[in-house]
Design an enzyme around this catalytic site. Structure first.
Site, PDB file in Angstrom:
ATOM      1  N   HIS A  82      44.019  65.765  46.950  1.00 36.71           N
ATOM      2  CA  HIS A  82      44.948  64.773  47.481  1.00 36.71           C
ATOM      3  C   HIS A  82      44.607  63.406  46.887  1.00 36.71           C
ATOM      4  O   HIS A  82      43.455  62.988  46.899  1.00 36.71           O
ATOM      5  CB  HIS A  82      44.867  64.687  49.004  1.00 36.71           C
ATOM      6  CG  HIS A  82      45.871  63.728  49.565  1.00 36.71           C
ATOM      7  ND1 HIS A  82      47.160  64.126  49.895  1.00 36.71           N
ATOM      8  CD2 HIS A  82      45.812  62.401  49.781  1.00 36.71           C
ATOM      9  CE1 HIS A  82      47.839  63.063  50.318  1.00 36.71           C
ATOM     10  NE2 HIS A  82      47.041  62.008  50.258  1.00 36.71           N
ATOM     11  N   ASP A 161      52.156  62.747  62.456  1.00 39.73           N
ATOM     12  CA  ASP A 161      51.923  61.904  61.283  1.00 39.73           C
ATOM     13  C   ASP A 161      53.232  61.533  60.613  1.00 39.73           C
ATOM     14  O   ASP A 161      53.399  60.404  60.137  1.00 39.73           O
ATOM     15  CB  ASP A 161      50.990  62.594  60.284  1.00 39.73           C
ATOM     16  CG  ASP A 161      50.831  61.734  59.040  1.00 39.73           C
ATOM     17  OD1 ASP A 161      50.285  60.616  59.184  1.00 39.73           O
ATOM     18  OD2 ASP A 161      51.294  62.114  57.950  1.00 39.73           O
ATOM     19  N   ARG A 168      54.726  53.159  60.284  1.00 37.28           N
ATOM     20  CA  ARG A 168      53.759  52.261  59.630  1.00 37.28           C
ATOM     21  C   ARG A 168      54.369  51.626  58.391  1.00 37.28           C
ATOM     22  O   ARG A 168      54.125  50.465  58.071  1.00 37.28           O
ATOM     23  CB  ARG A 168      52.496  53.034  59.245  1.00 37.28           C
ATOM     24  CG  ARG A 168      51.621  53.378  60.447  1.00 37.28           C
ATOM     25  CD  ARG A 168      50.602  54.429  60.078  1.00 37.28           C
ATOM     26  NE  ARG A 168      49.789  54.031  58.957  1.00 37.28           N
ATOM     27  CZ  ARG A 168      49.278  54.885  58.053  1.00 37.28           C
ATOM     28  NH1 ARG A 168      49.505  56.173  58.137  1.00 37.28           N
ATOM     29  NH2 ARG A 168      48.544  54.432  57.062  1.00 37.28           N
ATOM     30  N   SER A 183      45.795  60.182  58.729  1.00 31.91           N
ATOM     31  CA  SER A 183      47.085  60.664  58.240  1.00 31.91           C
ATOM     32  C   SER A 183      46.872  61.743  57.171  1.00 31.91           C
ATOM     33  O   SER A 183      47.438  62.838  57.238  1.00 31.91           O
ATOM     34  CB  SER A 183      47.868  59.472  57.664  1.00 31.91           C
ATOM     35  OG  SER A 183      48.937  59.892  56.866  1.00 31.91           O
ATOM     36  N   LYS A 187      46.979  66.303  57.773  1.00 32.21           N
ATOM     37  CA  LYS A 187      47.854  67.216  57.019  1.00 32.21           C
ATOM     38  C   LYS A 187      47.028  68.252  56.254  1.00 32.21           C
ATOM     39  O   LYS A 187      47.373  69.422  56.191  1.00 32.21           O
ATOM     40  CB  LYS A 187      48.722  66.412  56.044  1.00 32.21           C
ATOM     41  CG  LYS A 187      49.833  65.663  56.759  1.00 32.21           C
ATOM     42  CD  LYS A 187      50.608  64.750  55.845  1.00 32.21           C
ATOM     43  CE  LYS A 187      49.834  63.532  55.441  1.00 32.21           C
ATOM     44  NZ  LYS A 187      50.579  62.374  55.039  1.00 32.21           N
TER      45      LYS A 187
HETATM   46  N1  URA Z   1      49.069  58.935  52.184  1.00 30.21           N
HETATM   47  C1  URA Z   1      49.224  59.523  53.409  1.00 30.21           C
HETATM   48  O1  URA Z   1      49.537  60.712  53.507  1.00 30.21           O
HETATM   49  N2  URA Z   1      49.035  58.762  54.498  1.00 30.21           N
HETATM   50  C2  URA Z   1      48.681  57.467  54.433  1.00 30.21           C
HETATM   51  O2  URA Z   1      48.507  56.862  55.452  1.00 30.21           O
HETATM   52  C3  URA Z   1      48.523  56.868  53.158  1.00 30.21           C
HETATM   53  C4  URA Z   1      48.723  57.635  52.041  1.00 30.21           C
END
Ligand code: URA
Length: 425
Positions: A82, A161, A168, A183, A187
């Protein structure tokens, strides 16, 4: 329990209790806590922070808001990557098939671009026919038959999220380390990967502008992953200058295919290989040789199968923008800075990105770089080519660029920042 007392606790720099966290995430997901109340809480968290215990509970509550996936039926170990987001960051495209070609299963749930950073799904959608939305069964099927899948996260994965991230984004509360860490990790943990490599970007084009903030974000996420039984490693990588020589959807797909064909820019190859080695190591496949899989075409074979399995034509001609505008070097010398944020904003203004979630993106829009920091440039040579279908956007994009690069006199010593700056495990 009520939202106002939770907001007041954080506003007054208190520690949220596990019960407060579980309640507020659940009630927000169900619509009982209003957006304006969650905005106030998110801002209080941005300003006053959360400790590691609060972050772990917040992450667990977001995971519990939805389903958890399970890849136990696969014969290969799962490993995922990620990135916290950058400009020209197309690494997922060559990386997922490369790591699959080395024996791992790569379930890559990806996102769309918002603001100045691009999104993997928008890039792949420039390939005619390619489909981002798969059911869980389809996703498992592609993963099982090709070894890699890149697709949108289903609605059932960490719905808290999804709602909170969108909020946000419009309330100036994206850049809070506890909120970013929870966040991303909610996931990834809900996705069920066995191993995870985090590419934490640092520099002007990243959410984290300083190495100290990037370290804090990386170590928070590594701890969250490790505590949940996911083997997690983070690389802190440079995002002061764009990755590779392209920023924009189809332009980045073209560059990724070049890398899979054995060419492409050195920084993209180096970072792809560094992340591949970490992903394979974390999956217990440390003996695999990703450099060989790139050179012998086996990564390209997986790419072609993966794109076809999702309805795309790997041989289709990629879209090209209707109009181009060239920016030339104003003087001769050494290019010492090319700012990732400015290039990202200009590419976004050309149509490569979106201002609101529902906006369309232009597949061909974006920027090609003709030089990178450390290169010698000659007055009048092309420095950047801007691409768009809507030439009225050129002026607005160019306004992002006047102070986006520095050219020092010829012969000036210049040491480029390495792509991989630090490793945190
Ligand atoms: N990527 C995400 O999935 N969440 C965030 O808060 C920032 C970048």
């Amino acid at each position: 329990m009520d939202a106002i007392s939770v907001i007041r606790t954080k506003r007054d720099r208190g520690e949220l209790t596990p019960e407060q966290i579980d309640w507020v995430i659940d009630a927000y997901t169900r619509g009982e806590v209003a957006d304006e109340q969650m905005s106030a809480l998110a801002m209080a968290i941005l300003l006053n922070g959360m400790n590691r215990t609060e972050i772990a509970r917040w992450t667990a509550a977001m995971i519990a808001s939805g389903e958890r996936m399970n890849f136990d039926s696969l014969s290969r170990p799962t490993t995922d990557k990620h990135s916290t987001g950058g400009v020209g960051d197309k690494i997922t495209l060559p990386l997922a098939p490369l790591v699959a070609a080395c024996g791992a299963a790569v379930p890559q749930l990806s996102g769309r671009g918002l603001g100045h950073t691009g999104g993997t799904l928008d890039k792949l959608e420039s390939i005619p026919g390619w489909r981002a939305n798969l059911s869980n069964a389809e996703m498992l099927g592609v993963l099982d038959t090709t070894g890699a899948v890149i697709c949108a996260a289903g609605d059932g994965l960490a719905p808290a999220d999804k709602k909170l991230y969108a909020l946000r984004d419009v309330t100036g509360t994206v850049e809070a380390i506890p909120l970013i860490a929870s966040s991303i990790m909610s996931k990834k943990i809900a996705e069920g990967t066995g191993a995870l490599v985090l590419d934490v970007k640092v520099g002007s084009g990243a959410f984290m502008k300083t190495i100290e903030d990037a370290r804090e974000l990386a170590s928070t996420m590594v701890a969250l992953g490790t505590d949940s039984g996911v083997r997690t490693v983070a690389l802190l990588t440079d995002m002061a200058t764009p990755l590779g020589l392209t920023a924009g959807n189809a332009l980045e797909v073209r560059e990724s295919v070049e890398v899979l064909a054995g060419g492409g820019p050195k920084d993209v190859i180096d970072l792809t290989l560094a992340l591949a080695r970490e992903m394979l190591d974390a999956a217990g496949l440390g003996d695999a040789d990703p450099e060989k899989a790139l050179a012998d075409g086996s990564a390209m074979d997986v790419w072609r199968r993966m794109i076809s399995a999702q309805g795309g034509d790997p041989d289709a001609t990629l879209p090209v923008a209707r109009e181009q505008h060239v920016v030339t070097a104003p003087s001769t010398g050494v290019l010492t800075r090319l700012d990732a944020y400015d290039i990202g904003v200009a590419a976004w203004r050309l149509g490569a990105g979106r201002a609101r979630k529902e906006d369309p993106v232009q597949a061909g829009a974006g920027i090609e770089l003709h030089a990178k920091p450390g290169d010698t440039v000659t007055a009048g040579q092309p420095l950047l080519t801007l691409h768009t279908d809507t030439p009225e956007k050129f002026d607005y994009a160019l306004k992002a660029l006047p102070s986006s690069y520095d050219i020092a006199p010829a012969g000036t010593d210049f040491t480029a920042t390495p792509v991989v700056r630090e490793r945190i495990a």
